[in-house]
Design an enzyme around this catalytic site. Sequence first.
Site, PDB file in Angstrom:
ATOM      1  N   ASP A 199      28.371  52.699   4.615  1.00  0.00           N
ATOM      2  CA  ASP A 199      29.637  52.236   5.176  1.00  0.00           C
ATOM      3  C   ASP A 199      29.326  51.438   6.433  1.00  0.00           C
ATOM      4  OD1 ASP A 199      30.212  54.241   7.649  1.00  0.00           O
ATOM      5  OD2 ASP A 199      29.426  55.410   5.974  1.00  0.00           O
ATOM      6  N   ASP A 254      40.518  56.809   6.921  1.00  0.00           N
ATOM      7  CA  ASP A 254      39.563  57.447   7.836  1.00  0.00           C
ATOM      8  C   ASP A 254      40.381  58.161   8.905  1.00  0.00           C
ATOM      9  OD1 ASP A 254      37.727  58.129   9.769  1.00  0.00           O
ATOM     10  OD2 ASP A 254      36.812  56.139   9.920  1.00  0.00           O
ATOM     11  N   GLU A 257      40.099  61.147  11.627  1.00  0.00           N
ATOM     12  CA  GLU A 257      39.083  61.964  12.299  1.00  0.00           C
ATOM     13  C   GLU A 257      39.390  62.058  13.790  1.00  0.00           C
ATOM     14  OE1 GLU A 257      35.306  59.881  13.295  1.00  0.00           O
ATOM     15  OE2 GLU A 257      35.863  58.536  11.621  1.00  0.00           O
TER      16      GLU A 257
END
Length: 278
Positions: free
Chosen positions: A77, A166, A168
Site C-alpha cells: 500500500d 482506512d 484508525e
Amino acid sequence: MRKPIAVARSHSRLLTSGVLLAAQSLLLTLPAVPASADEADGTPVRGSAYMGMGVLAHEGVQGQPVDSRATQTEGVDVSSHQGDVAWTTLWNSGVRWAYVKATEGTSYRNPDYAQQYNGSYDVGMIRGAYHFAIPDGAGGAAQADYFVDHGGGWSKDGRTLPGVLDIEYNPYGETCYGRTASQMVDWIRAFLDRYKARTGRHAAIYTSTNWWTQCTGNYSGFGSTNPLWIARYASTVGTLPAGWDFHTMWQYTSSGPTVGDHDKFNGALDRVKALANG
C-alpha cells in the site's frame, strides 16, 4: 510530508526475506520539503496521513512476521509519501496487488494517485484505492462521495479491488476523533452504506483490533458484509475485531512513510481476483 529515504528504521528488521528487502529498495528517493506551520507543535500536516500511521505510533512493532502454511499473496500500500513508484520491479519481486491512497476527508487528493494507481495496473497488478477517514470532519456519506468522485470507484474489469475505508488512530488529535463508540459506528455505517449505493460493492475496512475495540466498543455488525484488512506488526494477525471470523488482508509491517508498507492477502492470487470481480 516527503522526506529523503535514509537509513532504514530499526523496525525494518522485520523484512527478512530477499523478496521484501528488494521490494522496499525500489521506491524512489523523495525530496525534502520545508516543515509546515502545522507541524510546529508536532501535529502532522492535514492530508499527510497514510495507512498504518497511527497504528505504528500507538502499537509499534511486536515481533517478526512468520511464514504460514496457508497460501498468501504479497501486496503493498502506498500514498503520496512514496512519489513515483517503480511498479515493474515490484512486480518482478513478487508483489501482485496494491492499494493506493486516493483521498482524505473531503479536501485532500493524493497528487501521485495517477502514477501509482495506473502504474500498478499497467504492470499487471490487481489494484484498488483507499480513503483515510476523518470522522471529526464531514459526515461518513459525504466522505464516501468524495472518495468515489476522486478515484475510489469500482469497475468489474477483474483488476480493480473494492475501495477501502482506512479507519484508525487520529494522527491530528483525539484517538477516537471526539466521538463516542455509537457515534463512530454511525459514521462508519454512513460511509459504507453510501459507498455501496454508489458502487454496488461493499468497501473493505482497514483497522487495528485495539483501535476498533476502543473507538467502536468492538462493534460486530460489519463482519458479515465488509472484508477486513487488519493492521498488526507482529508474528501473527492476533485477535480480530468482533464480527470477523477471518481476515482478508493483513498489513504485517510498516516501515514509515518513505518506504511503504507490505501486506499479505489471505489466499492465493485467484482469491484476490475473486474479490476484484465481486
